[in-house]
Enzyme design. Structure first.
Site: not given
Ligand code: GLN
Length: 547
Positions: A14-15, A17-18, A71, A148, A190, A380, A404, A519, A521
């Protein structure tokens, strides 16, 4: 052929790096070079797609449908270069490729070993696309010394030997702990970390040292001497009020110059940092603040919604306001009235998620936003919950729900307004799915186009009626309820090009109410805020002026 920078970490995880890798990418770009960044993760999952957000934070989805490490989100936000499936790999993927080849007989009867077969597979991955970029920045996940990680460290060591001299450098991130009682920064961890690296054949060219205090000249000299790097290749990385100051801060500390010197590039092209100065200016000179409630499930862990938090910040930058995002656990509303928790916010965002837990609370949050005229962005699962809310409370489908949740509970309890997607079109092909398919990599993933209704709010926001956005979902809103929902003011304003899959819903009679199946974002950048986030925050600013 690209020059390669391998970024490793030591002392603790958690330094950042990304972030350091992303900032270096941005700085090399500012000097006119093309860059590509990639992440090599030592864990054994084939990809992070099936990991809980509590384990691994957000899953970042690429245009070409890979589920990758968060990242890659930093890389994209800092460079604007769209990440690809070939920018993220794990031990699980590497071993699974090797085992597949072994089963196919590709190794012609040889004994399969970590060296050379696993390391060759890693090196082949590192080389992908190397001819098309000036710099390839490869970050190795984890910390030197992790079991790993060893095949990855061995592979990058070999890689530097395989390439012509001067094509590869190693940058190592460490921590200089501050011992308050002694009033000193300590360099020993270091030194040990570099010793560990050197014991596996890697001599770092650059040290990036995280520190809460200024690093005195004496300590720099000591680090250079004991770790065998040049004094100007010891780069300080101090804590910053905003991650978007990292490119300017690293430039001040000489990171890009040190990298250029390590490669012997001369003369070094001068950097143009205008973009990052503007970004810093927008952060420092914000006028006002808006409060946004994020009603979700994984609220204890900021990383679980990393891209959403960043996209909100970008939306604030677009409007020159600070965004105060507060995470609210949706489950609270299952026992308590949401009103006292949500009053006082200028906007509400319900993010994506999986599984039934917390969904009734998200439905309550959507209802609160609808009834009170508070700007609402549902992403979503957040869109699906807004639709279920409308179906239940406006369209007379009291038992509306998502398949779901029925699948999870193993019983049929709901009218499936949101159903399990069994077929969709990808390019020229039809993809089919069954509920009992394996979980890994089987969602509707990556960039898909959507067509927006002319004159809709979203068409206006995007400034176009054809968009492409990244998806990651298994369930979908059923169009058979479209007419009933539209009659109640919830308009299906974005659809897949074949008209079968709802992509966006909105409420024209509400100050700002939008649900998106994708999405947004994941595409937002500080220097190019996503239009939906920019407009969502603009609406929040308007609300803040009214109260
Ligand atoms: N669980 C929901 C689906 O699979 C929403 C998925 C999400 O929010 N990324 O459709």
């Amino acid at each position: 052929m690209a020059k390669f920078v391998f970024i490793t970490g030591g002392v603790v995880s958690s330094l950042g790096k990304g972030l350091a890798s992303a900032a270096l990418g941005a700085l090399l770009q500012a000097r006119g070079f093309s860059v590509r960044l990639r992440k090599l993760d030592p864990y054994l999952n084939v990809d992070p797609g099936t990991m809980s957000p509590f384990e691994h934070g957000e899953v970042f989805v690429t245009d070409d449908g890979a589920e990758t490490d968060l990242d890659l989100g930093h890389y994209e936000r800092f460079t604007g270069v769209a990440a690809r499936a070939t920018d993220s790999v794990s031990s699980g993927r590497i071993y699974s490729n090797v085992l597949e080849k072994e089963r196919r007989g590709d190794y012609l009867g040889k004994t399969i070993q970590v060296i050379p077969h696993v390391t060759d597979e890693i090196k082949d991955f590192i080389r992908i696309g190397a001819a098309e970029t000036d710099f390839m920045l490869c970050e190795i996940g984890g910390t030197v010394g992790d079991i790993e990680g060893l095949p990855f460290f061995e592979a990058i060591r070999q890689f530097a030997q395989d390439e012509p001299r001067g094509q590869c450098i190693f940058m190592h991130l460490t921590l200089l702990p501050w011992i308050a009682s002694a009033g000193e920064l300590k360099t020993k961890p270091t030194q040990h970390s570099v010793k560990e690296l050197r014991s596996i054949g890697i001599a770092p060219d650059l040290l990036v040292c995280r520190s809460e205090h200024p690093i005195p000249e004496k300590e720099r000299a000591k680090l250079a001497l004991f770790c065998n790097v040049r004094p100007d290749a010891v780069i300080a990385a101090y804590d910053l009020p905003s991650i978007y100051e990292a490119p300017l801060a690293y430039h001040r500390e000489g990171l890009d110059q040190a990298v250029i010197d390590a490669f012997g590039i001369s003369p070094a092209p001068a950097p143009d940092l205008t973009r990052w100065r503007d970004v810093a200016d927008r952060i420092h000179n914000a006028e006002g603040e808006v409060r946004v409630a994020i009603v979700g499930k994984y609220t204890q862990l900021g990383d679980a919604y990393k891209s959403i938090a960043e996209a909100l910040t970008h939306g604030g930058m677009a409007n020159r306001v600070r965004v105060q995002a507060e995470w609210i656990d949706a489950e609270i509303f299952e026992a308590e009235d949401p009103a006292p928790h949500l009053e006082g916010f200028h906007a509400i965002l319900v993010p994506g998620g999986f599984g039934e837990r917390g969904t009734e609370g998200k439905i309550d949050a959507a209802r609160f936003a609808r009834e009170r005229g508070i700007p609402y962005l549902g992403i979503c699962l957040g869109m699906q919950m807004a639709v279920i809310e409308a179906a239940r409370n406006q369209a007379g489908l009291a038992d509306a729900g998502s398949e779901e949740f029925d699948h999870e509970a193993g019983a049929k309890r709901f009218t499936p307004v949101v159903y399990h997607l069994k077929e969709w079109v990808q390019g020229n092909a039809t993809v089919t799915r069954r509920p009992d398919d394996a979980k890994g990599g089987t969602m509707r993933l990556g960039a898909y186009k959507a067509v927006l209704a002319p004159g809709s709010r979203v068409a206006e926001i995007y400034g176009t009626t054809e968009i492409s956005e990244r998806h990651r979902h298994r369930y979908e809103i059923d169009t058979r309820y479209r007419d009933r929902l539209e009659a109640q003011g919830l308009i299906f304003s974005g659809m897949s090009p074949d008209g079968r899959l709802p992509e966006i819903v909105e409420r024209p009679d509400h100050p700002w109410f939008v649900g998106v199946q994708f999405h947004p974002e994941l595409r937002s950048k500080p220097f190019a805020p996503h239009p939906l986030f920019a407009d969502f925050i603009r609406a929040a600013v308007e609300v803040s002026r009214l109260v």
